[in-house]
Structure formats: structure tokens, C-alpha cells
Design an enzyme around this catalytic site. Structure first.
Site, PDB file in Angstrom:
ATOM      1  N   ASP A 159       0.831  -1.198   0.000  1.00 13.35           N
ATOM      2  CA  ASP A 159       0.000   0.000   0.000  1.00 13.35           C
ATOM      3  C   ASP A 159       0.874   1.261   0.000  1.00 13.35           C
ATOM      4  OD1 ASP A 159      -2.364   1.800   0.745  1.00 13.35           O
ATOM      5  OD2 ASP A 159      -3.287  -0.186   0.864  1.00 13.35           O
ATOM      6  N   SER A 184     -11.486  -1.441  -0.159  1.00 11.24           N
ATOM      7  CA  SER A 184     -10.149  -1.544   0.417  1.00 11.24           C
ATOM      8  C   SER A 184     -10.179  -1.698   1.923  1.00 11.24           C
ATOM      9  CB  SER A 184      -9.284  -0.344   0.061  1.00 11.24           C
ATOM     10  OG  SER A 184      -9.756   0.789   0.715  1.00 11.24           O
ATOM     11  N   HIS A 217      -3.520   5.932   3.570  1.00  8.36           N
ATOM     12  CA  HIS A 217      -4.347   4.774   3.224  1.00  8.36           C
ATOM     13  C   HIS A 217      -3.805   3.470   3.802  1.00  8.36           C
ATOM     14  CE1 HIS A 217      -6.060   1.662   0.505  1.00  8.36           C
ATOM     15  NE2 HIS A 217      -7.111   2.469   0.465  1.00  8.36           N
TER      16      HIS A 217
END
Length: 539
Positions: free
Chosen positions: A165, A394, A203
């Protein structure tokens, strides 16, 4: 045939920071390959179209070589190309190449296939909730609370989940305090452009917290699924959340080479390509199948395009593709529905996706920093400066990844195919379309004795075949005692690389945003708009 252009729309404000491009849709059917012939250009049709229509632009491509073939890199350079990185995991390399030379390279004897080195992004949910409630109900929704109560040793230390990520920041909920050692065991970074330490975007830290947060900063109110597992931080994006497929594959290569050393049993990938294509032509799908066959669980987000397509790697039939459900903020399964943004449907190759769903609306998890991009652009979603609320597939995927970590802590001998079968068999059926086998039930999966196999008879990606006329079909009986898969048609020596080293990346100067200029396909073919992110803040 005239080129077709497609746009993903209705994004929130901070997603526009991720990347500003229009999707060049490569509507590639399952290509029927003939035996290798130098007369047939072996490249994605849209790349050949680009060569004809815009011959002078520079294209970012991935070249997969024929196993045991002589190097073709020298010829690519001779034709005006530049090698950007070695992709030994799939016996290939990434390059920047004048578009007019694509048909030439595609006819070289040593070339198996040329793909676009497409952007890989986290897709944003178009209709995200507000930050009205403080905590999420997902722990109860999937039965993890029952696992903790009845089997308290299930979340034991040692097993690791790799989060591919935007990075993972040190955070109290990952065991990082003055008195404790962090469970964030290793950081491996692969973005091409310089980035700040940790997770400037935010994120990846959020995803990691769903997998493994222990609730330290909230007094136990906000926790992840497996709060004692280790986290492996594999950073593949820049500070704005941007990456390409080859960036991602370099991170996967590192996992492939280091899985045994760090006891990596699960990989979470909450990112998708922006190009819809067959898993037989996607280098990313091929790389993930290699991890799968090595005994590593691969969990991927389905994406947030609703009925508009399933993008790699979510389209791969082997991996566990996770859609998002809306649990309405309650633990009562009766009110659960599939989130409207959750990608669902049939892939180009005829496989139904997702495989199952998990809660994906209004999930509260870790915030890397109050200065993170997602926090600055959606400040109402910040909670106590250490948590953040986000929605999308996600945030659904790491719920499944964490649940798999719990399952493997109990039954470490299970291979990926058996784990996938177990999760799908024990999922709670849902009336909503697009739920696959249904809602994840972590408790049922751990207490079940199901021993099935999910992928028997499925053909491996054609990029992994020894030759175009030598298909390889998955057979669950070929798993070996060391936890890897083998078959008489499977020549693993073709795919295991030499000792991985960043020195194999080539001599391209450090990539910066300046590389996305009018001189390259990335900006010439794609104009300003916003791409969806697999997990997104509220608007």
C-alpha cells in the site's frame, strides 16, 4: 477499430490528489494465443493501436520474456527504449519505449507479451458515509468477537500479514510505544519517486489497523481483527498514493523472496489497476498467482466501480476477491446489504466476482498522522487525531486478511486453496446481488472442519506457461509438504529469481511527477480527472 475512452467519475476531493488521469479502456477479450510466431505481434491490442495513431509518444510497458530466452533488453535499448526495472518474478522487465517500436519489440523471438505499465490506484467510494458514529460494528458482524472470547490464543504473535500500500506509520495500536517493540516488523519501500518516511498519504496505515490494530489509543474501543499479528509494510506508492503496476510488482517480488524469513502467510492488496483485461495478459495477476502457489494467501479488494467492470488483480480466479457490504452500523446480519459502489459481475474470462464480502462502510481505523493527505482533505472524518473513518472495498479486504491470519494461527497447515474454500463455504448467504458466497463469518471459518479446494481445474495465467501451447491447470493434489504447489508442467525455476537486489532495477534516474508529462503515454493518452480509490474518506 476506433479507440474508446472511459472515465471513472463522482470522486471525492482528496481522491483527486491520487492521480489525474483518464482511463484508456483496453477492452481485451480472452486472447486465443497461437504458438509463438515472430509474425504475430504479441502485445495488448490498444498498445498496437497507440503505435499506429500516436507513434511518437513514449509508452510505459511491461515486457514478459519467453522462459530461458536470450535477453531482449539490448534490442529494446537499441530501438530507443529505456529499461526502468527488472521484473524477475515474471521473467520480464519494465521499460519506456517509443510507441512506434511496440510492434517491432512484440515480434522479437524472445518476447512472450507486452502490456501497458498501467497506473495502480486505490479506488474511492463514490457515496461515503459521514463521521456520525465513533466505532464500527464490523468486529461483531463477522464474528471476530466470538473468536477472541472462546479462543483467546488465536491471535498469537509470529504470523505476519504484508500490507502492499502507501506505507504504514508507527502507531500505538501497532504496539509502538516507549515500553513496547512495534509489531510493524519490516518496512520495504518501492516507489520510484522520493517519499517521506512512514505513510504521508494515510491509506496503508488505515488498512494495517483493520488487520492488526490493538486499540491502545482508544482504550480498546477501536481494534483490528487480529491484534497480535505482525505487520510487514511494503510501500509501493508515492506520497500522493500513486503507483504503477511495475512498482507494485517490485513489492510483490520482495514478498516472494522474503516470505519465509518473516513468516508472511497473508498479503493484503487494496489496490487495483485502471485497465480492464484478461488475467491471462495481466503481469500483476501472474505475480499474485506465483505468491499463491508458494503458499501465501492473497486477498484483494474488488474495487468500487459497481457494475462497471472487475479490474486486475480482482479479476484473477485464484485470489480471494473481497467486495464491500453495508452492515448499517449494527451486528444484526438481517440488515446487511452489498454496498452500491462494490464492484461485482463476470470478468472478461467468465469468472464471477467477488468471492465474498465483508463490511466496507464507515470503518474506523488508524490515522497515520493529522497531517496525512486524507486527514487534511476530509477533516470531519478524523477522530481524536489518531483514527479515521473510511469506506470502500479496500477496508473490506483487510477484514478478510485479518480473519485469515486468525484461521492460520489455528490451522497453519492449510494451503491458500483450502483457506479460500473454507471462507466461501462458511460465509453467510446474502440476498443482495454481488455478494459472491456471502458475508464473511470468521468464527464459522475457524470452527469449521471443511477441507475443500476452491480452484481445482482452473487454468493458470498464460504468462506463466512455458510455451504458448502448454497450458497449466491447477490440481490441488500437487501441494507439497513444504507448503508450495508443484506439477509436472510447472517449472518453478523459470520464475524464482536470483537473490533480489534493487541494483537490478536499471539505470533510470529517480522518477518524479515530472515524468508524467506530455512526452509520455501517461499524460498524452489520459487527461485530467480523478481515479477511484479502493478506500475513501467521506466527501
Amino acid at each position: 477499430m476506433k479507440r474508446r475512452w472511459f472515465v471513472l467519475s463522482n470522486m471525492g476531493p482528496w481522491q483527486r490528489r491520487i492521480t489525474t488521469i483518464v482511463l484508456l479502456a483496453l477492452l481485451v477479450p480472452l486472447i486465443s494465443f497461437a504458438p509463438v510466431s515472430h509474425l504475430i505481434p504479441r502485445a495488448q491490442p490498444a498498445l498496437l493501436e497507440l503505435a499506429a495513431e500516436q507513434p511518437d509518444v513514449l509508452a510505459q510497458v511491461i515486457v514478459r520474456k519467453v522462459a530461458q530466452a536470450k535477453p531482449v533488453e539490448t534490442e529494446v535499448v537499441r530501438l530507443g527504449g529505456q529499461i526502468t526495472r527488472s521484473l524477475e518474478m515474471i521473467n520480464g522487465f519494465a521499460a519506456i519505449l517509443p510507441a512506434k517500436q511496440i510492434p517491432v519489440v512484440a515480434r522479437l523471438d524472445g518476447v512472450a507479451w507486452i502490456s501497458l505499465d498501467a497506473p495502480v490506484v486505490s479506488s474511492a467510494c463514490p457515496k461515503c458515509p459521514d463521521a456520525g458514529t465513533i466505532t464500527s460494528a464490523y468486529i461483531q458482524t463477522v464474528g471476530v468477537d466470538r473468536v477472541w472470547q472462546e479462543m483467546p490464543n488465536m491471535a498469537r504473535r509470529g504470523l505476519a500479514v504484508a500490507v502492499i500500500d502507501s506505507g504504514v506509520a508507527n502507531h500505538p495500536d501497532l504496539g509502538f510505544t516507549a515500553q513496547r517493540n512495534s509489531r510493524l516488523r519490516v518496512t520495504a519501500e518501492f516507489p520510484r519517486s522520493p517519499t517521506t518516511a512512514g505513510d504521508r498519504f494515510g491509506h496503508g496505515t488505515h488498512v494495517a489497523g483493520i488487520v492488526a490494530g490493538n486499540g491502545t489509543a482508544s482504550g480498546g474501543r477501536i481494534t483490528g481483527v487480529a491484534p497480535m499479528v505482525n505487520v510487514i509494510n511494503v510501500k509501493v506508492t508515492d506520497d500522493s498514493g500513486m503507483a504503477t503496476m511495475s512498482d507494485l510488482m517490485n513489492g510483490l517480488q520482495w514478498v516472494y523472496e522474503n516470505a519465509q524469513r518473516h513468516n508472511i502467510r497473508v498479503v493484503n492488496l487494496s489496490m487495483n489497476s485502471v485497465v480492464e483485461e484478461s488475467y491471462h495478459t495481466s503481469p500483476l495477476s501472474a505475480a499474485l498467482e506465483l505468491l499463491w502457489m508458494r503458499g501465501i494467501m492473497v486477498v484483494v479488494a474488488a474495487g468500487n466501480t459497481g457494475n462497471s467492470g472487475i479490474y486486475p488483480p480482482a479479476n484473477d480466479p485464484f485470489v480471494i476477491t473481497v467486495g464491500a457490504a453495508d452492515d448499517r452500523g449494527t451486528s444484526n446480519p438481517a440488515d446487511d446489504v452489498v454496498a452500491d459502489f462494490s464492484s461485482r459481475g463476470t470478468t472478461i474470462d467468465g469468472f464471477s466476482k467477488p468471492d465474498l464480502v465483508a463490511p466496507g462502510r464507515g470503518i474506523v481505523s488508524l490515522l497515520s498522522s493529522p497531517d496525512a493527505v486524507i486527514a487534511q482533505e476530509s477533516p470531519t472524518n478524523v477522530q481524536d487525531n489518531v483514527y479515521f473513518r473510511m469506506s470502500g472495498t479496500s477496508v473490506a479486504a483487510p477484514i478478510v486478511a485479518g480473519s485469515i491470519a486468525l484461521l492460520l494461527a489455528d490451522e497453519p497447515q492449510l494451503n491458500p486453496d483450502q483457506v479460500k474454500a473454507r471462507l466461501m463455504k462458511t460465509a453467510r448467504p446474502m440476498a443482495s446481488a454481488g455478494a459472491g458466497a456471502g458475508m464473511l463469518d470468521a468464527y464459522a471459518s475457524i470452527t469449521s472442519e471443511e477441507k475443500g479446494n476452491a480452484n481445482d481445474g482452473i487454468m493458470l495465467s498464460q504468462l506463466l506457461w512455458d510455451a504458448a501451447d502448454s497450458p497449466i491447470y491447477y490440481n490441488s493434489r500437487a501441494w507439497t509438504s513444504d507448503g508450495s504447489w508443484t506439477s509436472r508442467n510447472w517449472t518453478s525455476r523459470s520464475w524464482t529469481s536470483r537473490s533480489w537486489t534493487s541494483g537490478a532495477w536499471g539505470q533510470l534516474e529517480t522518477w518524479t511527477s515530472r515524468a508524467w508529462t506530455s512526452q509520455s503515454i501517461i499524460s498524452r493518452a489520459w487527461t485530467s480527472m480523478s481515479i477511484q480509490s479502493v478506500g475513501a474518506a467521506s466527501e
